[in-house]
Motif scaffolding. Structure first.
Motif: not given
Length: 459
Positions: A6-11, A126-147
């Protein structure tokens, strides 16, 4: 497995939903090194829409890039909320279902992602590394959206433009078209095809073919066309590199100059190679007359090829780009395997300066130049804090949690690129100023190299 964030976007909610519903959104949400959308001009959240992508960087041939196909299954919009669901119909996972939920609150929009992912049996270990990569992707998307939304807000009062882009399938062009489209602008891709879609324009720069009628209704032309310089410079390649830039630019400039009611601006790609490969101890600004070398001569002639447009009173901008950092191509991508293997290090003299900029910031610089009528002439498109070769390697190693102690032997780049190209592309020392770009009203998103690399590499 289920992954929720969950992320908050200030828009406002309406702006967030509109951004997702426009062409270009999927492109902007997909890191270039992770994959490429097969139809970047398509958009919309409607039920039934199919999105297909090739996984892996575009420098790899398509046969070795797995195809991933998703279909939008659900789409709902209410007064204070919205959601849509995409589900895999073909791809690398046994199952993938991604629910996107948006809800208005007092501080903007809450964005909740829920991914239900079932791995193939051979990958369950490799479920653990996959989970980590998906979380990183979602964090990237949050930054990209707000920027991106932050950028669009700055141009909210600017009339929506129609912008023609050459080189729109390249690393910068793909992202620039997507950024402009998510802001509500119309993009017409200029392509070397005899048969084009209604939203495309055909041209043949070698034959000098570009119909002025196809540019009627276009407000700005952005010219990114040119053969990659990151290769061995044989005589034939040098000719292609030069002709692909000079002929195309001259053709566009002549065409615009001959139109009575055509585009009012030409935003032209250029490069900091204008200053010459090694200028130790100097701060390089747009007032500099330029340096010496193959690239300096090329860039000088490249910019000069646009003079017909300027002489006709058309606003002409030459964006001299620095090293554009991306995991999908450019100068950073070839270094990643060495660093990930623990063998990375600086490429040139330790104190030699590197003027870098992230792919996203250079894309926003091009959009800024296209939309801001006050931007004119040569502009350095670089980040605000150039670093030494030693600091670049140290920072990249720290972001990747790898050592960066052993300099890359000089024969490495020479074997890969040849001595001439390695001398001008790798053994560089350029401390380039971004003062004029910043004074024009542009705001860099990634101001330090560490911040830049963490965004680009999703770390």
């Amino acid at each position: 497995m289920r992954i929720e964030t969950t992320h908050r976007v200030p828009f406002p909610l309406a702006d967030v939903l509109a951004w997702h519903d426009r062409p270009g959104a999927v492109v902007r949400l997909t890191p270039p090194g992770l994959g490429g959308v097969e139809d970047p001009a398509a958009g919309g959240l409607r039920v039934g829409r199919v999105v297909s992508a090739r996984l892996g960087p575009s420098i790899l041939p398509n046969p070795v890039r797995p195809r991933w196909v998703l279909r939008h299954r659900e789409h709902e919009v209410e007064a204070d909320a919205g959601r849509f669901v995409d589900q895999q119909i073909h791809g690398p996972w046994r199952d993938w279902r991604h629910e996107h939920h948006f809800a208005a609150d007092d501080h903007g929009t809450l964005v909740r992602d829920a991914v239900d992912l079932e791995l193939p049996r051979r990958l369950e270990s490799i479920a653990g590394p996959v989970r980590s990569q998906v979380r990183r992707l979602l964090a990237f998307r949050d930054r990209q959206l707000r920027e991106d939304l932050h950028f669009h807000v700055r141009y909210a009062d600017t009339p929506r433009r129609t912008i023609a882009i050459t080189g729109s399938s390249g690393l910068i062009g793909t992202q620039l078209a997507a950024l402009l489209e998510t802001g509500g602008h119309t993009v017409r891709r200029v392509v070397r095809e005899a048969s084009v879609r209604p939203d495309e324009i055909a041209w043949d720069p070698q034959a000098g073919a570009l119909d002025p009628a196809d540019l009627e209704g276009v407000d700005v032309v952005v010219n990114l066309a040119g053969r990659s310089i990151a290769t061995r410079w044989t005589d034939g390649v040098r000719h292609e590199i030069r002709s692909s830039r000079i002929h195309g630019t001259a053709l566009i400039a002549r065409t615009l100059a001959g139109m009575s009611d055509g585009p009012t601006a030409l935003v032209q790609a250029s490069a900091i190679g204008f200053y010459g490969p090694r200028r130790p101890g100097e701060l390089l600004t747009e007032a500099d007359p330029g340096g010496e070398g193959v690239l300096a001569d090329l860039v000088r002639d490249w910019e000069r090829a646009a003079h017909a447009a300027r002489e006709a009173g058309i606003r002409t901008v030459s964006l001299r780009t620095g090293l554009a950092l991306s995991d999908g191509g450019g100068p950073l991508q070839p270094q990643l395997p060495l660093f990930l293997a623990g063998l990375g290090g600086r490429l040139t003299d330790p104190e030699a300066m590197t003027s870098w900029i992230t792919l996203d910031d250079v894309v926003r610089a091009f959009a800024h130049a296209a939309l801001n009528a006050d931007v004119d002439g040569p502009i350095n498109a670089v980040g605000p804090q150039p670093v030494s070769a030693r600091e670049f390697a140290r920072t990249l190693g720290a972001v990747l949690h790898r050592p960066a102690l052993v300099p890359v032997p000089g024969f490495g780049p020479r074997l890969l690129l040849g001595s001439d190209a390695a001398d001008e592309l790798v053994r560089t020392d350029q401390n380039v100023s971004d003062a004029r770009l910043e004074a024009s009203g542009y705001e860099a998103t990634h101001r330090t190299l560490e911040t830049a690399l963490r965004h680009v590499l999703r770390r």
